[in-house]
Design a protein around this motif. Structure first.
Motif, PDB file in Angstrom:
ATOM      1  N   ALA A  65      -9.951  16.584  12.055  1.00 13.58           N
ATOM      2  CA  ALA A  65     -10.329  17.990  12.874  1.00 13.58           C
ATOM      3  C   ALA A  65      -8.939  19.004  13.363  1.00 13.58           C
ATOM      4  CB  ALA A  65     -10.631  17.398  14.935  1.00 13.58           C
ATOM      5  N   GLY A  66      -8.358  19.522  12.491  1.00 17.19           N
ATOM      6  CA  GLY A  66      -7.553  20.446  13.284  1.00 17.19           C
ATOM      7  C   GLY A  66      -5.914  19.838  12.691  1.00 17.19           C
ATOM      8  N   SER A  67      -5.285  20.779  12.546  1.00 18.91           N
ATOM      9  CA  SER A  67      -3.886  20.925  12.781  1.00 18.91           C
ATOM     10  C   SER A  67      -3.111  20.955  13.816  1.00 18.91           C
ATOM     11  CB  SER A  67      -3.334  21.499  11.385  1.00 18.91           C
ATOM     12  OG  SER A  67      -3.835  22.655  12.479  1.00 18.91           O
ATOM     13  N   VAL A  68      -1.971  20.732  13.446  1.00 18.81           N
ATOM     14  CA  VAL A  68      -0.832  20.764  14.493  1.00 18.81           C
ATOM     15  C   VAL A  68       0.879  21.423  13.542  1.00 18.81           C
ATOM     16  CG1 VAL A  68       1.055  19.344  16.216  1.00 18.81           C
ATOM     17  CG2 VAL A  68      -1.578  18.701  15.985  1.00 18.81           C
ATOM     18  N   ASP A  69       1.061  22.755  14.391  1.00 23.55           N
ATOM     19  CA  ASP A  69       2.150  23.478  13.406  1.00 23.55           C
ATOM     20  C   ASP A  69       3.277  23.764  15.062  1.00 23.55           C
ATOM     21  OD1 ASP A  69       0.877  24.063  10.588  1.00 23.55           O
ATOM     22  OD2 ASP A  69       0.381  25.087  11.955  1.00 23.55           O
ATOM     23  N   LEU A  70       4.869  21.958  14.669  1.00 22.71           N
ATOM     24  CA  LEU A  70       5.285  22.386  14.685  1.00 22.71           C
ATOM     25  C   LEU A  70       7.340  22.857  13.991  1.00 22.71           C
ATOM     26  CD1 LEU A  70       5.212  18.201  15.853  1.00 22.71           C
ATOM     27  CD2 LEU A  70       4.852  20.166  17.365  1.00 22.71           C
ATOM     28  N   PRO A  71       7.241  24.133  14.256  1.00 25.61           N
ATOM     29  CA  PRO A  71       8.339  25.033  14.647  1.00 25.61           C
ATOM     30  C   PRO A  71       9.786  24.007  14.482  1.00 25.61           C
ATOM     31  CG  PRO A  71       7.196  26.421  15.281  1.00 25.61           C
ATOM     32  CD  PRO A  71       6.529  24.979  15.650  1.00 25.61           C
ATOM     33  N   LEU A  72      10.704  24.014  13.303  1.00 20.92           N
ATOM     34  CA  LEU A  72      11.830  22.997  13.410  1.00 20.92           C
ATOM     35  C   LEU A  72      12.056  23.411  14.333  1.00 20.92           C
ATOM     36  CD1 LEU A  72      13.158  22.916   9.598  1.00 20.92           C
ATOM     37  CD2 LEU A  72      11.520  21.009  11.272  1.00 20.92           C
ATOM     38  N   PRO A  73      12.802  24.185  14.719  1.00 20.92           N
ATOM     39  CA  PRO A  73      13.771  25.398  16.009  1.00 20.92           C
ATOM     40  C   PRO A  73      12.890  24.904  17.207  1.00 20.92           C
ATOM     41  CG  PRO A  73      13.275  27.375  14.619  1.00 20.92           C
ATOM     42  CD  PRO A  73      12.262  26.035  13.898  1.00 20.92           C
ATOM     43  N   PRO A  78       0.936  -1.576   0.020  1.00 17.55           N
ATOM     44  CA  PRO A  78      -0.537   0.371  -0.016  1.00 17.55           C
ATOM     45  C   PRO A  78       0.933   0.961  -0.120  1.00 17.55           C
ATOM     46  CG  PRO A  78      -0.584  -1.916   1.270  1.00 17.55           C
ATOM     47  CD  PRO A  78       0.583  -1.977   1.208  1.00 17.55           C
ATOM     48  N   ALA A  79       0.844   2.228  -0.580  1.00 15.28           N
ATOM     49  CA  ALA A  79       0.895   3.493  -0.846  1.00 15.28           C
ATOM     50  C   ALA A  79      -0.032   4.685  -0.839  1.00 15.28           C
ATOM     51  CB  ALA A  79       2.212   3.830  -2.319  1.00 15.28           C
ATOM     52  N   THR A  80       0.353   5.198   0.059  1.00  7.39           N
ATOM     53  CA  THR A  80      -0.513   6.614  -0.254  1.00  7.39           C
ATOM     54  C   THR A  80      -0.069   8.414   0.232  1.00  7.39           C
ATOM     55  OG1 THR A  80      -1.897   5.729   1.480  1.00  7.39           O
ATOM     56  CG2 THR A  80      -1.917   8.027   1.721  1.00  7.39           C
ATOM     57  N   ALA A  81       0.113   9.231  -0.881  1.00  6.48           N
ATOM     58  CA  ALA A  81       0.884  10.365  -0.871  1.00  6.48           C
ATOM     59  C   ALA A  81       0.927  11.042   0.586  1.00  6.48           C
ATOM     60  CB  ALA A  81       0.818  11.132  -2.103  1.00  6.48           C
ATOM     61  N   ILE A  82       1.175  11.335   1.178  1.00 11.13           N
ATOM     62  CA  ILE A  82       0.278  12.052   2.479  1.00 11.13           C
ATOM     63  C   ILE A  82       1.329  13.519   2.638  1.00 11.13           C
ATOM     64  CG2 ILE A  82      -0.322  10.089   4.293  1.00 11.13           C
ATOM     65  CD1 ILE A  82       2.885  11.096   5.121  1.00 11.13           C
ATOM     66  N   GLY A  83       2.011  13.887   2.042  1.00 10.01           N
ATOM     67  CA  GLY A  83       2.230  15.406   1.470  1.00 10.01           C
ATOM     68  C   GLY A  83       3.159  15.802   1.381  1.00 10.01           C
ATOM     69  N   THR A  84       4.181  17.119   1.043  1.00 12.84           N
ATOM     70  CA  THR A  84       5.812  17.428   0.533  1.00 12.84           C
ATOM     71  C   THR A  84       6.480  18.018   1.657  1.00 12.84           C
ATOM     72  OG1 THR A  84       4.418  19.419   0.495  1.00 12.84           O
ATOM     73  CG2 THR A  84       4.280  17.978  -1.650  1.00 12.84           C
ATOM     74  N   VAL A  85       7.888  17.874   0.710  1.00 14.57           N
ATOM     75  CA  VAL A  85       9.177  18.138   1.882  1.00 14.57           C
ATOM     76  C   VAL A  85       8.289  20.658   1.827  1.00 14.57           C
ATOM     77  CG1 VAL A  85      11.598  18.260   1.475  1.00 14.57           C
ATOM     78  CG2 VAL A  85      10.062  16.105   1.444  1.00 14.57           C
ATOM     79  N   GLY A  86       9.128  20.724   2.708  1.00 12.68           N
ATOM     80  CA  GLY A  86       9.338  22.112   1.699  1.00 12.68           C
ATOM     81  C   GLY A  86       9.088  22.714   3.774  1.00 12.68           C
ATOM     82  N   GLY A  87       9.649  23.965   3.571  1.00 15.11           N
ATOM     83  CA  GLY A  87       9.217  24.388   4.459  1.00 15.11           C
ATOM     84  C   GLY A  87      10.194  25.070   6.137  1.00 15.11           C
ATOM     85  N   THR A  88       9.689  25.416   6.993  1.00 15.53           N
ATOM     86  CA  THR A  88      10.768  25.328   8.295  1.00 15.53           C
ATOM     87  C   THR A  88       9.561  24.741   9.483  1.00 15.53           C
ATOM     88  OG1 THR A  88       9.364  27.565   8.647  1.00 15.53           O
ATOM     89  CG2 THR A  88      11.963  27.535   7.440  1.00 15.53           C
ATOM     90  N   ALA A  89       8.359  24.177   9.349  1.00 20.42           N
ATOM     91  CA  ALA A  89       7.789  23.082  10.335  1.00 20.42           C
ATOM     92  C   ALA A  89       7.499  22.352   9.705  1.00 20.42           C
ATOM     93  CB  ALA A  89       6.782  24.248  10.643  1.00 20.42           C
ATOM     94  N   VAL A  90       7.232  21.587  10.624  1.00 18.21           N
ATOM     95  CA  VAL A  90       6.546  20.349  10.496  1.00 18.21           C
ATOM     96  C   VAL A  90       4.782  20.127  10.508  1.00 18.21           C
ATOM     97  CG1 VAL A  90       6.181  17.555  11.514  1.00 18.21           C
ATOM     98  CG2 VAL A  90       8.605  18.480  11.033  1.00 18.21           C
ATOM     99  N   ARG A  91       3.937  20.102   9.350  1.00 16.75           N
ATOM    100  CA  ARG A  91       2.722  20.952   9.667  1.00 16.75           C
ATOM    101  C   ARG A  91       2.073  19.090   9.643  1.00 16.75           C
ATOM    102  NH1 ARG A  91      -0.266  24.601   9.737  1.00 16.75           N
ATOM    103  NH2 ARG A  91      -2.602  24.813   8.728  1.00 16.75           N
ATOM    104  N   ILE A  92       0.848  19.239  10.419  1.00 19.10           N
ATOM    105  CA  ILE A  92       0.097  18.085  10.653  1.00 19.10           C
ATOM    106  C   ILE A  92      -1.253  17.931  10.533  1.00 19.10           C
ATOM    107  CG2 ILE A  92      -0.032  15.602  11.463  1.00 19.10           C
ATOM    108  CD1 ILE A  92       2.645  16.142  12.940  1.00 19.10           C
ATOM    109  N   THR A  93      -1.684  18.177   9.135  1.00 18.49           N
ATOM    110  CA  THR A  93      -3.385  18.194   9.313  1.00 18.49           C
ATOM    111  C   THR A  93      -3.530  16.965   9.406  1.00 18.49           C
ATOM    112  OG1 THR A  93      -3.292  20.096   7.758  1.00 18.49           O
ATOM    113  CG2 THR A  93      -4.965  19.534   7.690  1.00 18.49           C
ATOM    114  N   HIS A  94      -5.202  16.441  10.424  1.00 17.78           N
ATOM    115  CA  HIS A  94      -5.610  15.961  10.512  1.00 17.78           C
ATOM    116  C   HIS A  94      -7.351  16.357  10.249  1.00 17.78           C
ATOM    117  CE1 HIS A  94      -6.937  16.928  14.396  1.00 17.78           C
ATOM    118  NE2 HIS A  94      -5.639  17.298  14.319  1.00 17.78           N
TER     119      HIS A  94
END
Length: 766
Positions: free
Chosen positions: A741-749, A723-739
């Motif tokens: 019911a909402g989303s979570v932003d984790l700036p790399l620093p 099974p293979a699921t495209a879940i997003g892309t590389v880029g930016g200065t944070a790990v941004r996870i959308t689910h």
């Protein structure tokens, strides 16, 4: 020096059958001592008792585990690559182009608790010599470490010493430390696990074996002198439970000299190159006792040894102390008389002390059908006369009783379903940071930065990536990948499945670099074999590993069993540490676990299936201090399919990076790949956020796809049923996870600060 008139000689033993002997203090049971008397037809001398006590110890004889370990041979899959299997110092596999690789992992748990620096250092030294005795040049080391809670006072005592010992010995030898593990759990309080692995390289025709053929051949002891350090280490430390007085056992811990070992390595390799030895054995556990009995048993005759010729650094040592000493940096060789002068000259060139202490003898008449006699003298008096195979190969074999622990069913029924889930994105975000910053998952740089990863110049990949990868030779691009894994929480919940999951993770880690998994070594760390619950765990674990290796076609080439890992009545989590070796045809195609900054905008694809599997997970343990339920489901066919996809994606250039999913699930994998590459990502997950982010379902990996290769990767996955699921892309200065019911932003620093500061803070070592 013991006076001859006071010696416990064979003739004296024959005429004094009722002399009391301290067999119990040496770890022998009543029936074992009685059996020795039956074998010899008399009571043993003090020197013979020393030999049998160490050679029949749990550490050397595998008397409680042998009946279960036989599965590895009985179920061994056919492998054209296997050149030397179990029974020798280390296994050997063919990796192509005329090269062979030998590798093995062993424990030094109890010595490292008693005296952390020397215990860990000599663990490295011992496993390096095991590899050397196969005829190979040691080229890299790894270590798998487990400690109690990071903030505990005992961890603060033990961990720095263990790390300094590994660093000191490995760095002085000039061997890169390319990977391993670091774990923390209350179950390892007062009983850390220090498992050391070494890998070596040789040509096919360079394999050496532990044997003593040829009557008249000389037995040469070379390397360090023999002292009182480590006396009884195999029986006193490695084959007994710990208690509050364990610190008093420091004299049983060996003392290492890596600079002498470096000379010993180079000297031995020249001896091999010049074809000056016909048999070789290192002196590790059980020292002279082990080397002489195993060499003699592996040969065609017997052996006669003059113990008074053994070079000593303490002239007061008695014959039995010489036999039990585990002084480090020593080797024993069998040398043809016509090559003896060249052998001694080579040792002198490397400033290595070499002494002829005996010779191989011939079996005469009906002397013994087991391969002759091992006879040892002390200033002309016979103090040992025994059949060597009875000590090395024919020790006791126990069918220990075993049954499921009384709390096992209750443990499995206490599932994570009752654990509270985060009620907001803020709480979910905090849980991600807490798991990422927990000891055992957070950055291990405080430890690994003390090790040299790149000395010798052939390291292609090293910690913190999924596997260590090294070139096999200075010329050419063929390489091998190595990973070790073990999850005591999983194995506590289900020893059979937990061991298979440890194997599957190491297999997956090797595959994530683009290598083909080839062979397995193991270090099986368990509590007391006299506890039926522990033996049930061990029986299930060995059965699980044997079945998994059979299914995936990777033979077990050797390893180590470490029992009595408990303090008082409290055993550690059953912890089988599994090492997997793979081969990669071209190291230039290897994949790292870092998101490549140069591929910003590239697709991130999740391979494998995610299920709600939180039993034994980092989320349950770190957030809720919970252990219960079932570990993730094992699907070995899915692991094999995933490995094929990863290998082909690397070789054909479809993938730019890959990272397996294990402890902490998708959340930790995303954080690690982003931090290692210095670039963020934006991903979207479906379903329940806790399951999506923290489930530890097996047979999964992240892949970054080279732009334009998305369709080819999809076709590859479809072909192998992954099974293979495209879940997003590389880029930016944070790990941004959308689910949903909402989303979570984790700036790399912020993520980096949490990830890198956690371990130093816990150890008060910022």
């Amino acid at each position: 020096m013991t006076e001859t008139s006071q010696l416990d000689t064979v003739s004296r033993a024959e005429t004094s059958p009722d002399t009391p002997q301290p067999f119990a203090e040496l770890g022998m049971k009543d029936d074992e001592y009685a059996r020795v008397r039956t074998i010899l037809g008399r009571r043993p001398t003090s020197a013979e008792l020393a030999i049998y006590s160490v050679m029949w110890s749990e550490h050397c004889s595998y008397k409680s585990s042998k009946t279960h370990l036989r599965q590895f041979g009985a179920k061994a899959p056919h492998s054209d690559a296997l050149l030397v299997g179990m029974g020798e110092n280390a296994g050997v596999v063919d990796v192509g182009d005329g090269y062979a690789v030998t590798f093995k992992i062993e424990s030094h748990n109890h010595p490292s608790y008693v005296e952390p620096h020397q215990g860990a250092a000599t663990g490295v030294g011992g496993i390096v010599r095991d590899i050397l005795t196969m005829g190979a040049r040691p080229v890299a080391v790894m270590d798998a470490l487990r400690f109690g809670p990071a903030e505990a006072a005992d961890t603060h005592r033990v961990l720095p010493g263990v790390v300094s010992g590994i660093s000191f010995y490995g760095n002085c030898l000039g061997l890169p430390n390319i990977g391993g593990e670091l774990g923390f759990d209350p179950g390892y309080s007062a009983n850390p696990l220090v498992n050391a692995l070494c890998v070596g390289v040789m040509r096919h025709d360079g394999i050496k074996l532990a044997q003593a053929p040829g009557p008249g051949n000389k037995v040469v002891l070379f390397g360090a002198t023999t002292g009182p350090d480590g006396i009884g280490g195999a029986s006193v430390l490695a084959s007994a439970n710990f208690d509050a007085e364990s610190h008093a056992k420091r004299p049983s811990v060996q003392v290492g000299d890596p600079f002498l070992e470096k000379l010993l390595i180079e000297c031995s390799l020249e001896l091999f190159e010049r074809d000056l030895v016909v048999g070789i054995q290192d002196l590790g556990a059980a020292g002279v006792s082990c080397a002489t009995t195993e060499l003699a048993a592996g040969g065609t005759g017997g052996m006669r040894i003059a113990l008074d010729r053994v070079p000593l650094r303490d002239p007061r040592l008695t014959p039995e102390e010489i036999l039990m000493s585990e002084s480090q940096e020593r080797m024993m060789a069998v040398v043809e008389p016509g090559k003896l002068e060249a052998f001694l000259d080579t040792c002198a060139k490397w400033d290595i002390l070499a002494t002829v202490i005996g010779e191989v003898t011939e079996v005469t008449g009906e002397e013994d059908q087991r391969g002759g006699r091992l006879v040892m003298t002390w200033h002309g008096e016979t103090v040992v006369d025994l059949p060597p195979r009875t000590a090395s190969d024919e020790g006791p074999v126990y069918e220990r009783p075993y049954h499921k622990p009384a709390d096992q069913d209750a443990l499995q029924t206490d599932t994570p379903a009752r654990l509270a889930r985060p009620v907001s994105d803020a709480e979910l975000r905090e849980q991600v940071l807490t798991v990422v910053g927990s000891p055992g998952i957070c950055d291990a740089g405080w430890v690994t930065e003390q090790y040299d990863r790149y000395v010798l110049g052939n390291t292609v990949l090293a910690t913190p990536h999924d596997s260590g990868v090294i070139r096999v030779a200075d010329t050419g691009d063929r390489g091998v990948a190595l990973a070790t894994d073990g999850n005591g929480r999983y194995t506590r919940l289900d020893p059979y499945a937990g061991t298979q999951l440890a194997y599957a993770e190491a297999y997956r880690n090797v595959a994530a670099t683009g290598a083909r998994p080839l062979a397995v070594t193991n270090c099986l760390n368990f509590g007391s074999p006299e506890d039926p619950g522990v033996m049930w765990q061990f029986a299930e674990a060995t059965r699980g590993l044997a079945d998994a290796c059979q299914e995936l076609g990777t033979p077990v080439t050797g390893g180590n069993v470490s029992f009595y890992n408990q303090t008082g009545a409290t055993a550690i989590h059953p912890t089988p540490v599994i090492g997997v070796l793979g081969v990669i045809d071209d190291v230039n195609t290897r994949l790292t676990s870092a998101f490549p900054a140069a591929t910003e905008g590239a697709s991130i694809v999740l391979l494998g299936e995610t299920r709600e599997e939180l039993g034994g997970s980092a989320w349950a343990s770190v957030i809720h201090d919970h252990l219960g339920g079932q570990p993730p489901r094992v699907d070995l066919a899915a692991e094999a399919a995933l490995a094929r996809v990863l290998g082909e994606a690397a070789a054909t250039g479809l993938a730019a990076a890959a990272h397996d999913l294990s402890d902490g699930g998708l959340a930790v994998a995303l954080a690690e790949s982003a931090l290692r590459g210095g670039v963020g990502c934006a991903v979207q997950v479906a379903g329940d956020a806790v399951t999506a982010l923290f489930s530890e379902s097996a047979a999964r990996a992240l892949v970054v796809v080279h732009p334009g290769s998305e369709a080819a990767l999809t076709e590859l996955c479809d072909r192998h049923g992954v099974p293979a699921t495209a879940i997003g892309t590389v880029g930016g200065t944070a790990v941004r996870i959308t689910h949903p019911a909402g989303s979570v932003d984790l700036p790399l620093p912020e993520l980096r600060a949490t990830y890198e500061a956690a371990l130093p803070a816990a150890l008060d070592a910022v």
